[in-house]
Design an enzyme around this catalytic site. Structure first.
Site, PDB file in Angstrom:
ATOM      1  N   LYS A 199       0.841  -1.209   0.000  1.00 17.87           N
ATOM      2  CA  LYS A 199       0.000   0.000   0.000  1.00 17.87           C
ATOM      3  C   LYS A 199       0.873   1.256   0.000  1.00 17.87           C
ATOM      4  O   LYS A 199       0.645   2.179  -0.781  1.00 17.87           O
ATOM      5  CB  LYS A 199      -0.886  -0.001   1.261  1.00 17.87           C
ATOM      6  N   ASN A 200       1.888   1.262   0.864  1.00 24.30           N
ATOM      7  CA  ASN A 200       2.684   2.485   1.029  1.00 24.30           C
ATOM      8  C   ASN A 200       3.630   2.760  -0.133  1.00 24.30           C
ATOM      9  O   ASN A 200       4.283   3.797  -0.166  1.00 24.30           O
ATOM     10  CB  ASN A 200       3.460   2.443   2.349  1.00 24.30           C
TER      11      ASN A 200
ATOM     12  N   ARG B   9      -5.404  10.669   5.022  1.00 22.79           N
ATOM     13  CA  ARG B   9      -4.516  11.747   5.447  1.00 22.79           C
ATOM     14  C   ARG B   9      -3.261  11.793   4.594  1.00 22.79           C
ATOM     15  O   ARG B   9      -2.658  12.840   4.406  1.00 22.79           O
ATOM     16  CB  ARG B   9      -4.107  11.580   6.909  1.00 22.79           C
TER      17      ARG B   9
ATOM     18  N   CYS C 174      -5.154  12.794  12.955  1.00 23.83           N
ATOM     19  CA  CYS C 174      -5.718  11.509  12.555  1.00 23.83           C
ATOM     20  C   CYS C 174      -5.683  10.563  13.745  1.00 23.83           C
ATOM     21  O   CYS C 174      -5.336  10.961  14.844  1.00 23.83           O
ATOM     22  CB  CYS C 174      -4.986  10.928  11.364  1.00 23.83           C
TER      23      CYS C 174
ATOM     24  N   ARG D 287      -0.965  15.210  12.722  1.00 30.88           N
ATOM     25  CA  ARG D 287      -0.247  14.777  11.515  1.00 30.88           C
ATOM     26  C   ARG D 287       0.393  16.006  10.869  1.00 30.88           C
ATOM     27  O   ARG D 287      -0.096  16.499   9.853  1.00 30.88           O
ATOM     28  CB  ARG D 287      -1.257  14.094  10.585  1.00 30.88           C
ATOM     29  N   PRO D 288       1.462  16.528  11.488  1.00 32.72           N
ATOM     30  CA  PRO D 288       2.059  17.752  10.946  1.00 32.72           C
ATOM     31  C   PRO D 288       2.646  17.523   9.558  1.00 32.72           C
ATOM     32  O   PRO D 288       3.043  16.393   9.222  1.00 32.72           O
ATOM     33  CB  PRO D 288       3.166  18.092  11.942  1.00 32.72           C
ATOM     34  N   ILE D 289       2.684  18.583   8.759  1.00 31.29           N
ATOM     35  CA  ILE D 289       3.284  18.476   7.424  1.00 31.29           C
ATOM     36  C   ILE D 289       4.338  19.562   7.236  1.00 31.29           C
ATOM     37  O   ILE D 289       4.673  19.923   6.120  1.00 31.29           O
ATOM     38  CB  ILE D 289       2.206  18.541   6.308  1.00 31.29           C
TER      39      ILE D 289
ATOM     40  N   LEU E 179       7.487  19.542   7.551  1.00 30.19           N
ATOM     41  CA  LEU E 179       8.695  19.155   6.805  1.00 30.19           C
ATOM     42  C   LEU E 179       8.425  19.148   5.303  1.00 30.19           C
ATOM     43  O   LEU E 179       9.271  19.548   4.503  1.00 30.19           O
ATOM     44  CB  LEU E 179       9.178  17.765   7.262  1.00 30.19           C
TER      45      LEU E 179
ATOM     46  N   ASP F  53       4.514   0.544  11.964  1.00 33.65           N
ATOM     47  CA  ASP F  53       3.295  -0.095  11.453  1.00 33.65           C
ATOM     48  C   ASP F  53       3.157  -1.551  11.913  1.00 33.65           C
ATOM     49  O   ASP F  53       2.067  -2.122  11.851  1.00 33.65           O
ATOM     50  CB  ASP F  53       3.267  -0.039   9.913  1.00 33.65           C
TER      51      ASP F  53
ATOM     52  N   ILE G 238       7.673   6.837  16.917  1.00 34.69           N
ATOM     53  CA  ILE G 238       7.350   7.534  15.661  1.00 34.69           C
ATOM     54  C   ILE G 238       6.076   8.378  15.794  1.00 34.69           C
ATOM     55  O   ILE G 238       6.066   9.543  15.457  1.00 34.69           O
ATOM     56  CB  ILE G 238       7.204   6.540  14.485  1.00 34.69           C
TER      57      ILE G 238
ATOM     58  N   ARG H 224      -8.450  -0.558   4.468  1.00 33.58           N
ATOM     59  CA  ARG H 224      -7.476   0.389   3.914  1.00 33.58           C
ATOM     60  C   ARG H 224      -6.152  -0.294   3.597  1.00 33.58           C
ATOM     61  O   ARG H 224      -5.378   0.219   2.783  1.00 33.58           O
ATOM     62  CB  ARG H 224      -7.203   1.522   4.919  1.00 33.58           C
TER      63      ARG H 224
HETATM   64  C1  UD1 Z   1       4.337   6.744   6.322  1.00 28.76           C
HETATM   65  C2  UD1 Z   1       3.448   5.560   6.127  1.00 28.76           C
HETATM   66  C3  UD1 Z   1       2.893   5.084   7.467  1.00 28.76           C
HETATM   67  C4  UD1 Z   1       4.027   4.858   8.456  1.00 28.76           C
HETATM   68  C5  UD1 Z   1       4.939   6.065   8.541  1.00 28.76           C
HETATM   69  C6  UD1 Z   1       6.164   5.849   9.398  1.00 28.76           C
HETATM   70  C7  UD1 Z   1       2.535   5.905   3.920  1.00 28.76           C
HETATM   71  C8  UD1 Z   1       1.353   6.195   3.074  1.00 28.76           C
HETATM   72  N1  UD1 Z   1       2.359   5.911   5.242  1.00 28.76           N
HETATM   73  O1  UD1 Z   1       3.525   7.788   6.842  1.00 28.76           O
HETATM   74  O2  UD1 Z   1       2.173   3.877   7.254  1.00 28.76           O
HETATM   75  O3  UD1 Z   1       3.481   4.599   9.727  1.00 28.76           O
HETATM   76  O4  UD1 Z   1       5.381   6.429   7.219  1.00 28.76           O
HETATM   77  O5  UD1 Z   1       6.887   4.755   8.934  1.00 28.76           O
HETATM   78  O6  UD1 Z   1       3.612   5.619   3.427  1.00 28.76           O
HETATM   79  N2  UD1 Z   1       6.311  14.419  10.863  1.00 28.76           N
HETATM   80  C9  UD1 Z   1       6.438  15.758  11.216  1.00 28.76           C
HETATM   81  N3  UD1 Z   1       6.349  16.686  10.218  1.00 28.76           N
HETATM   82  C10 UD1 Z   1       6.162  16.342   8.911  1.00 28.76           C
HETATM   83  C11 UD1 Z   1       6.048  14.976   8.569  1.00 28.76           C
HETATM   84  C12 UD1 Z   1       6.120  14.039   9.568  1.00 28.76           C
HETATM   85  O7  UD1 Z   1       6.603  16.092  12.364  1.00 28.76           O
HETATM   86  O8  UD1 Z   1       6.107  17.237   8.053  1.00 28.76           O
HETATM   87  C13 UD1 Z   1       6.360  13.397  11.928  1.00 28.76           C
HETATM   88  C14 UD1 Z   1       5.034  12.639  12.050  1.00 28.76           C
HETATM   89  O9  UD1 Z   1       4.124  13.311  12.860  1.00 28.76           O
HETATM   90  C15 UD1 Z   1       5.473  11.340  12.663  1.00 28.76           C
HETATM   91  C16 UD1 Z   1       6.855  11.116  12.044  1.00 28.76           C
HETATM   92  O10 UD1 Z   1       7.271  12.388  11.559  1.00 28.76           O
HETATM   93  O11 UD1 Z   1       5.608  11.493  14.029  1.00 28.76           O
HETATM   94  C17 UD1 Z   1       6.854  10.116  10.909  1.00 28.76           C
HETATM   95  O12 UD1 Z   1       6.013  10.539   9.894  1.00 28.76           O
HETATM   96  P1  UD1 Z   1       6.258  10.172   8.369  1.00 28.76           P
HETATM   97  O13 UD1 Z   1       7.513   9.384   8.226  1.00 28.76           O
HETATM   98  O14 UD1 Z   1       6.139  11.428   7.585  1.00 28.76           O
HETATM   99  O15 UD1 Z   1       5.030   9.232   8.082  1.00 28.76           O
HETATM  100  P2  UD1 Z   1       4.045   9.281   6.860  1.00 28.76           P
HETATM  101  O16 UD1 Z   1       4.807   9.548   5.607  1.00 28.76           O
HETATM  102  O17 UD1 Z   1       2.898  10.151   7.178  1.00 28.76           O
END
Ligand code: UD1
Length: 417
Positions: free
Chosen positions: A22-23, A92, A116, A121-123, A125, A306, A328, A398
């Site tokens: 999926k990922n 998300r 979520c 779920r910060p973005i 980065l 996961d 994480i 999902r």
């Molecule tokens: C992806 C996977 C998810 C997995 C996760 C960690 C997909 C679709 N999903 O999610 O199944 O659990 O990797 O292996 O591939 N963070 C920030 N700021 C940001 C982005 C992330 O602080 O801009 C933090 C998140 O809150 C979290 C950590 O970084 O605590 C990891 O997030 P990230 O690696 O980005 O996970 P996803 O890509 O959302």
């Protein structure tokens, strides 16, 4: 609302084929937007998140054809640059479309993903990286309005955390940006390598994927290509956990054993023997699992977050106390309350969960509150005596293709009402 009824405490046997990841599939579908021709993706799983990605692509104007595990995406008719709020809320991780949309259309309008089931779920980065590449982002009224006034350009981006989604967004945007992009502290997950392999097959120039520093030399355009999605290592981990929890010898087929290396020490410490033969892995559990001293989730090649919930379910029936540390996500123990209903003995303190193994779980009605938490309930239900009734199947759908069909073929007594 449908439920999964599991009559547990039965031995499983046989072999289960692991579906495509999926990922990987979701970022590959997003990446196809920047291609200059049709993309043929093979081994795509049939999952609701893939359906959502398909709806996003169609909304943007792409043509998408699906047949079995093949998805053919023609991005040439893309004409929109927005993702409606309902699709953002449904998945998300829709944020991984951001880099692709700005690269293709020079602008994007997305609603903010918000929180979520796993916590906030910060973005930040994703956004700071794209800003460094020339994207001007205005955040107002819960919306992200993005424009690229002077075109995307390469940049040196040092991620404060090796975020999977941020690394994917940067990679996708960087392949067609002017100049060179260097990502320091990049995520190293196999899904990153799969995305880079796909983009390189389309003519991109990415080197170092799978390592901490990834370099992308921007090219003027990339073509489409044919690509086979890697197997889903988390689905494989879930079936292995189900086998261990039920004391069953089982084989997972169509896996990349190297991708499973981060979880192997946990199975071995619990007394399981794992045998690899090509793209198959067989698990031979002991008559009673042993405790695992500590399971700490980490970015790849560490133990994957996961797999934390399904493996916790498995260790609920181990002999002794196992300790989990979730590094994480902030809020990834929602399954614990439901596992307690099945007779597990778990205490949570912040990021730490202490699991005192019990001899036997017993079936009860429970509710999945997130995807992998739902998988944990399935693992526990298979091990428990009596009937476990699992609600919230939308979460499981999902990420697990044909879950009950697979379990039935392994000898489990499972029905979806
Ligand atoms: C992806 C996977 C998810 C997995 C996760 C960690 C997909 C679709 N999903 O999610 O199944 O659990 O990797 O292996 O591939 N963070 C920030 N700021 C940001 C982005 C992330 O602080 O801009 C933090 C998140 O809150 C979290 C950590 O970084 O605590 C990891 O997030 P990230 O690696 O980005 O996970 P996803 O890509 O959302």
């Amino acid at each position: 609302m449908s439920k999964l009824l599991i009559r547990g405490a039965r031995e499983l046997r046989g072999e289960v084929r692991i579906h495509g990841a999926k990922n990987s599939t979701l970022p590959l579908m997003a990446a196809s937007l920047v291609c200059g021709g049709k993309c043929y993706l093979h081994n795509c799983p049939s999952l609701s998140d893939v359906d959502t990605s398909e709806r996003i692509l169609r909304h943007l104007g792409c043509s998408v054809q699906r047949s079995g595990g093949e998805i053919v995406i023609d991005p040439l008719s893309t004409e929109r640059c927005d993702i409606p709020d309902d699709l953002m809320r449904e998945m998300r991780s829709s944020i991984i479309f951001l880099g692709a949309i700005v690269a293709r259309m020079g602008k994007a309008v997305l609603s903010y993903p918000g929180g979520c089931e796993l916590g906030p779920r910060p973005i930040d980065l994703h956004l700071s990286a794209l800003r460094r590449m020339g994207v001007v982002i205005r955040e107002d009224h819960g919306q992200l309005n993005c424009v690229v006034p002077d075109g995307l350009h390469g940049a040196v981006i040092s991620l404060a955390f090796p975020s999977v989604g941020a690394t994917e967004n940067i990679l996708i945007a960087a392949v067609v940006a002017r100049g060179t992009t260097v990502i320091n502290n990049a995520a190293r997950e196999p899904e990153i390598c799969d995305l880079a392999d796909f983009l390189n097959s389309c003519g991109a120039k990415i080197s170092g994927a799978g390592e901490s520093t990834v370099t992308v030399e921007g090219v003027a355009s990339i073509s489409g290509c044919e690509h086979r999605v890697i197997p889903d290592r988390i689905a494989a981990a879930t079936y292995l956990a189900a086998a261990a929890a039920t004391g069953s010898a089982l084989t997972v087929a169509d896996v990349v054993p190297r991708h499973l290396e981060p979880i192997i020490p946990v199975f071995e410490e619990s007394g399981c023997i794992l045998r690899t033969d090509g793209d198959k892995m067989q698990i031979l559990p002991p008559s009673r699992l042993r405790r695992v001293k500590s399971v700490r989730t980490m970015p790849y090649p560490g133990f994957p977050t996961d797999a934390q919930a399904p493996i916790m379910a498995m260790l609920c029936v181990a002999d002794g106390t196992s300790i989990f540390v979730e590094n994480i996500f902030e809020s990834r123990y929602k399954h614990v309350g439901e596992l307690l209903r099945l007779g597990a003995n778990i205490k949570v303190e912040g990021r730490v969960a202490i699991v005192d193994g019990v001899e036997q779980l017993s079936g009860a009605p429970v509710e999945a509150t997130d995807l992998r938490g739902g998988a944990a309930l399935v693992v526990a239900g298979l091990a428990a005596s009596g009937v476990t009734e699992i609600g919230g199947l939308n979460h499981l759908d999902r990420g697990y293709e044909n879950l009950e069909g697979n379990l039935i073929s392994l000898g489990a007594d499972v029905t979806r009402t």
